[in-house]
Design a protein around this motif. Structure first.
Motif, short mmCIF file in Angstrom:
data_model
loop_
_atom_site.label_atom_id
_atom_site.label_comp_id
_atom_site.label_asym_id
_atom_site.label_seq_id
_atom_site.Cartn_x
_atom_site.Cartn_y
_atom_site.Cartn_z
N PRO A 167 0.83 -1.21 0.00
CA PRO A 167 0.00 0.00 0.00
C PRO A 167 0.86 1.26 0.00
CG PRO A 167 -0.76 -1.57 1.66
CD PRO A 167 0.55 -2.08 1.16
N GLU A 168 0.43 2.27 -0.71
CA GLU A 168 1.18 3.53 -0.78
C GLU A 168 1.40 4.12 0.61
OE1 GLU A 168 -0.42 6.37 -3.46
OE2 GLU A 168 -0.40 5.02 -5.21
N GLU A 169 0.39 3.99 1.47
CA GLU A 169 0.52 4.52 2.83
C GLU A 169 1.63 3.82 3.59
OE1 GLU A 169 -3.34 4.44 4.82
OE2 GLU A 169 -2.96 6.55 5.30
N LEU A 170 1.74 2.50 3.44
CA LEU A 170 2.77 1.75 4.14
C LEU A 170 4.16 2.18 3.67
CD1 LEU A 170 3.61 -0.42 6.12
CD2 LEU A 170 3.22 -2.14 4.33
N ILE A 171 4.31 2.37 2.38
CA ILE A 171 5.59 2.83 1.84
C ILE A 171 5.92 4.21 2.42
CG2 ILE A 171 6.79 3.53 -0.27
CD1 ILE A 171 4.99 1.48 -1.76
N ARG A 172 4.93 5.07 2.49
CA ARG A 172 5.14 6.44 2.98
C ARG A 172 5.59 6.47 4.44
NH1 ARG A 172 0.03 8.52 2.80
NH2 ARG A 172 0.21 8.35 0.52
N TYR A 173 5.04 5.57 5.25
CA TYR A 173 5.30 5.64 6.69
C TYR A 173 6.38 4.68 7.16
CZ TYR A 173 1.13 8.52 6.69
OH TYR A 173 0.22 9.52 6.44
N ALA A 174 6.92 3.87 6.28
CA ALA A 174 8.04 3.00 6.65
C ALA A 174 9.35 3.75 6.41
CB ALA A 174 8.00 1.71 5.83
N ASP A 175 10.11 3.96 7.45
CA ASP A 175 11.35 4.74 7.33
C ASP A 175 12.48 3.92 6.71
OD1 ASP A 175 10.57 7.28 8.76
OD2 ASP A 175 10.12 5.80 10.31
N VAL A 176 12.53 2.62 7.02
CA VAL A 176 13.58 1.75 6.52
C VAL A 176 12.95 0.46 6.03
CG1 VAL A 176 15.74 0.53 7.06
CG2 VAL A 176 15.21 2.70 8.21
N LEU A 177 13.37 0.00 4.85
CA LEU A 177 12.91 -1.26 4.28
C LEU A 177 14.03 -2.29 4.36
CD1 LEU A 177 10.82 -2.92 2.53
CD2 LEU A 177 12.13 -2.10 0.55
N LEU A 178 13.68 -3.52 4.75
CA LEU A 178 14.61 -4.65 4.70
C LEU A 178 14.06 -5.71 3.76
CD1 LEU A 178 17.13 -6.20 5.71
CD2 LEU A 178 15.67 -7.16 7.51
N VAL A 179 14.84 -6.06 2.74
CA VAL A 179 14.48 -7.13 1.79
C VAL A 179 15.75 -7.90 1.43
CG1 VAL A 179 12.43 -6.09 0.72
CG2 VAL A 179 14.70 -5.46 -0.11
N ASN A 180 15.58 -9.12 0.88
CA ASN A 180 16.74 -9.78 0.31
C ASN A 180 16.85 -9.42 -1.18
OD1 ASN A 180 15.10 -11.58 -1.26
ND2 ASN A 180 15.00 -13.04 0.44
N GLU A 181 17.89 -9.93 -1.83
CA GLU A 181 18.15 -9.51 -3.20
C GLU A 181 17.05 -9.91 -4.18
OE1 GLU A 181 19.41 -12.04 -1.58
OE2 GLU A 181 20.77 -13.27 -2.78
N HIS A 182 16.44 -11.09 -3.97
CA HIS A 182 15.38 -11.55 -4.87
C HIS A 182 14.11 -10.72 -4.68
CE1 HIS A 182 18.15 -14.80 -5.51
NE2 HIS A 182 18.06 -15.19 -4.24
#
Length: 323
Positions: A183-198
């Protein structure tokens, strides 16, 4: 042996709120992972404490952070089991909701190389709704950092991110189990994202390198794409190649992995996330937190299970011959 400076582990003391999942992990080891329709002999069944959010809470508490867990367990025996193990790790579980029915569960197969497959059943985790989160608002907002993953209902994750971000609390989002439609809202309010390369490749629509060498990729372009997507800061884990930190100014920093003899990678990503939460809540930079996280996660890979594999700060320092 070259001594490693892990002295930051002596200064972990920040306050963390984690809203999310707790699962009982039904784990079996096999020589190799089965093919579709294939039956293999496995080792003894182990029932271990897990859940991405529970794991992150446990590792952060074990290395010294003050962690409060928010979520739900069922009325089955697994509920008491999960809470007991989190309490043993030092997590405050007094605000966890008790609901009827089954607690969250996962079925995990681990092969001789430490690779795994995981099937998740939400159970009580699906009942972590906003009525519950709103009832815990005062305690939730008393921390300095919030940890979120996606084993809880998306509307709860999004609304909790907004609540905490608006209150000045740093929000870390682990996009796992992975979904590209955030959701756009979640992206807006998340300060740091953690994901793996895939996950990063799928999220940004980037092709994976044919030779699998992510370190040779154009990380400046990847950072620009991540910012355009909406995340100011991000960390991309690369398995045995460590991780890349994407800063708010678009610069990138490679963190080398810890060298270990891996036995089981279950819960290593959660160990990384939990250490990020602990570091940031204790005043470490995102780069220094990631540099610490590779060692905490590396230690976890040398033991079986998720929470069962996590060490204290002293155990981790001793293992790596740290200063």
């Amino acid at each position: 042996m070259t001594r490693i400076d892990l002295s930051a582990l002596d200064h972990i003391s920040g306050s963390i709120s984690i809203v999310g999942s707790m699962n009982a992990d039904y784990t079996v080891t096999t020589e190799r992972l089965p093919q579709p329709g294939e039956t293999l002999n496995g080792g003894p069944l182990q029932i271990l404490p897990g859940g991405k959010s529970g794991n992150q809470a446990a590792v952060a508490a074990r290395i010294g952070a003050n962690v409060t867990m928010f979520g739900a367990v069922g009325s089955d025996a697994n509920g008491d089991f999960l809470l007991g193990r989190l309490q043993d790790a030092g997590v405050d579980t007094s605000h966890v909701r008790h609901v009827g029915g089954a607690s969250g569960t996962t079925v995990i197969t681990v092969d001789a190389k430490g690779e795994n497959t995981i099937i998740y059943s939400a159970g009580s985790n699906a009942k972590v709704d906003m009525d519950y989160v709103n009832s815990q608002k005062e305690t939730l907002l008393a921390s300095s950092v919030l940890g979120l993953c996606l084993e809880s209902p998306m509307e709860t994750v999004t609304a909790t991110a907004k609540m905490c971000h608006d209150a000045g609390i740093k929000v870390l989002l682990n996009d796992s189990p992975f979904t590209a439609e955030l959701p756009e809202e979640l992206i807006r309010y998340a300060d740091v994202l953690l994901v793996n390369e895939h996950e990063m490749a799928q999220l940004l629509g980037i092709g994976e390198p044919e030779d699998g060498d992510w370190l040779g990729s154009d990380w400046g372009a990847i950072a620009a794409s991540m910012h355009e997507f909406g995340f100011k800061e991000a960390i991309v884990t690369l398995g045995g190649d460590g991780a890349v930190v994407i800063d708010a100014d678009g610069s990138t920093h490679h963190v080398e992995a810890a060298t270990v003899d891996a036995k089981d990678t279950t819960g290593c990503g959660d160990a990384f996330m939990g250490t990020l939460l602990a570091g940031l809540s204790s005043g470490l930079s995102i780069r220094d937190s990631a540099s610490l996280a590779v060692y905490v996660a590396g230690y976890a890979a040398t033991n079986y299970g998720a929470q069962a594999s996590y060490g204290t700060g002293e155990e981790i320092k001793r293992f790596f011959g740290a200063e």
